[in-house]
Design an enzyme around this catalytic site. Structure first.
Site, mmCIF file in Angstrom:
data_model
loop_
_atom_site.group_PDB
_atom_site.id
_atom_site.type_symbol
_atom_site.label_atom_id
_atom_site.label_comp_id
_atom_site.label_asym_id
_atom_site.label_seq_id
_atom_site.Cartn_x
_atom_site.Cartn_y
_atom_site.Cartn_z
ATOM 1 N N HIS A 1 0.829 -1.215 0.000
ATOM 2 C CA HIS A 1 0.000 0.000 0.000
ATOM 3 C C HIS A 1 0.859 1.259 0.000
ATOM 4 O O HIS A 1 1.824 1.351 0.765
ATOM 5 C CB HIS A 1 -0.942 0.013 1.222
ATOM 6 N N PRO A 2 0.474 2.217 -0.840
ATOM 7 C CA PRO A 2 1.211 3.479 -0.844
ATOM 8 C C PRO A 2 0.860 4.279 0.409
ATOM 9 O O PRO A 2 -0.243 4.154 0.947
ATOM 10 C CB PRO A 2 0.664 4.190 -2.083
ATOM 11 N N PHE B 1 1.237 2.678 7.508
ATOM 12 C CA PHE B 1 -0.092 2.909 8.081
ATOM 13 C C PHE B 1 -1.128 2.750 6.977
ATOM 14 O O PHE B 1 -1.025 3.380 5.926
ATOM 15 C CB PHE B 1 -0.143 4.334 8.635
ATOM 16 N N VAL B 2 -2.121 1.882 7.214
ATOM 17 C CA VAL B 2 -3.190 1.679 6.226
ATOM 18 C C VAL B 2 -4.532 1.933 6.883
ATOM 19 O O VAL B 2 -4.826 1.429 7.972
ATOM 20 C CB VAL B 2 -3.153 0.247 5.620
HETATM 21 C C1 2AL Z 1 -4.757 3.713 1.144
HETATM 22 C C2 2AL Z 1 -5.077 3.716 -0.229
HETATM 23 O O1 2AL Z 1 -4.264 3.684 -1.159
HETATM 24 N N1 2AL Z 1 -6.439 3.749 -0.295
HETATM 25 C C3 2AL Z 1 -6.926 3.763 0.958
HETATM 26 O O2 2AL Z 1 -8.131 3.791 1.235
HETATM 27 N N2 2AL Z 1 -5.887 3.741 1.831
HETATM 28 N N3 2AL Z 1 -3.478 3.696 1.600
HETATM 29 C C4 2AL Z 1 -3.154 3.679 2.923
HETATM 30 N N4 2AL Z 1 -1.839 3.687 3.211
HETATM 31 O O3 2AL Z 1 -4.016 3.648 3.797
#
Ligand code: 2AL
Length: 174
Positions: free
Chosen positions: A67-68, A119-120
């Site tokens: 994930h970016p 962090f996502v």
């Molecule tokens: C992201 C993403 O690319 N889309 C999203 O909802 N969250 N990335 C992230 N690091 O949380």
């Protein structure tokens, strides 16, 4: 959308259409294709979720690493996937003022330094203020808690991407 048509898709088309429901992880989509036919969209979603759940912890962390960063270098360089670009823009990540941008960058760095993965969070379910709040709060968690939390967020992102694909594909195109 007709789930029977989804189930009948050849492998290449299935991956073309659904390959980015988990960001930058077409292998997940490729793996669940073998489980067709799917009786419903929820069944497809569940197959993806189950595939992720049985991965070893290193595999789950690998998914998080695909994930970016939010408001990171891929957003600045214009190299995000279409899905991520739209999600990040929706949450105002492309319109941070300079103090928000530097806070975001500092906290993203601290988070990655602490856990070894980014962090996502599901951007579509949060706004800018909430994302900054969560990022700061989640930096305090234990690594195992964050690994699980990040994967929960991946599944939320996946669900919304699946739903968007269903709405955007006319039945005759599937
Ligand atoms: C992201 C993403 O690319 N889309 C999203 O909802 N969250 N990335 C992230 N690091 O949380």
């Amino acid at each position: 959308m007709d789930i029977a048509a989804v189930s009948a898709l050849p492998y290449e088309e299935f991956v073309d259409i659904f390959g980015n429901v988990v960001e930058n992880c077409p292998i997940v989509t490729a793996a669940v294709w073998s489980q067709r036919p799917f009786v419903s969209l929820s069944a497809l979603e569940a197959a993806i979720s189950d595939f992720i759940d049985v991965l070893p912890e290193a595999g789950k962390e690998g998914i998080l690493r695909c994930h970016p960063d939010l408001a990171g270098r891929h957003l600045q360089g214009g190299t995000l996937t279409r899905e991520s670009r739209e999600e990040q823009a929706g949450a105002g990540m492309d319109a941070l003022d300079s103090s928000e941008a530097s806070r975001m960058s500092r906290l993203n760095g601290e988070y990655k330094e602490r856990f070894g993965f980014p962090f996502v969070i599901c951007a579509r379910m949060n706004d800018k203020a909430n994302i900054l709040l969560q990022l700061s709060a989640r930096c305090q968690n234990a690594r195992a808690v964050e690994r699980a939390r990040g994967i929960e967020e991946v599944k939320k992102i996946c669900r919304l991407r699946l739903q968007a694909l269903v709405l955007n594909h006319a039945p005759n195109k599937l």
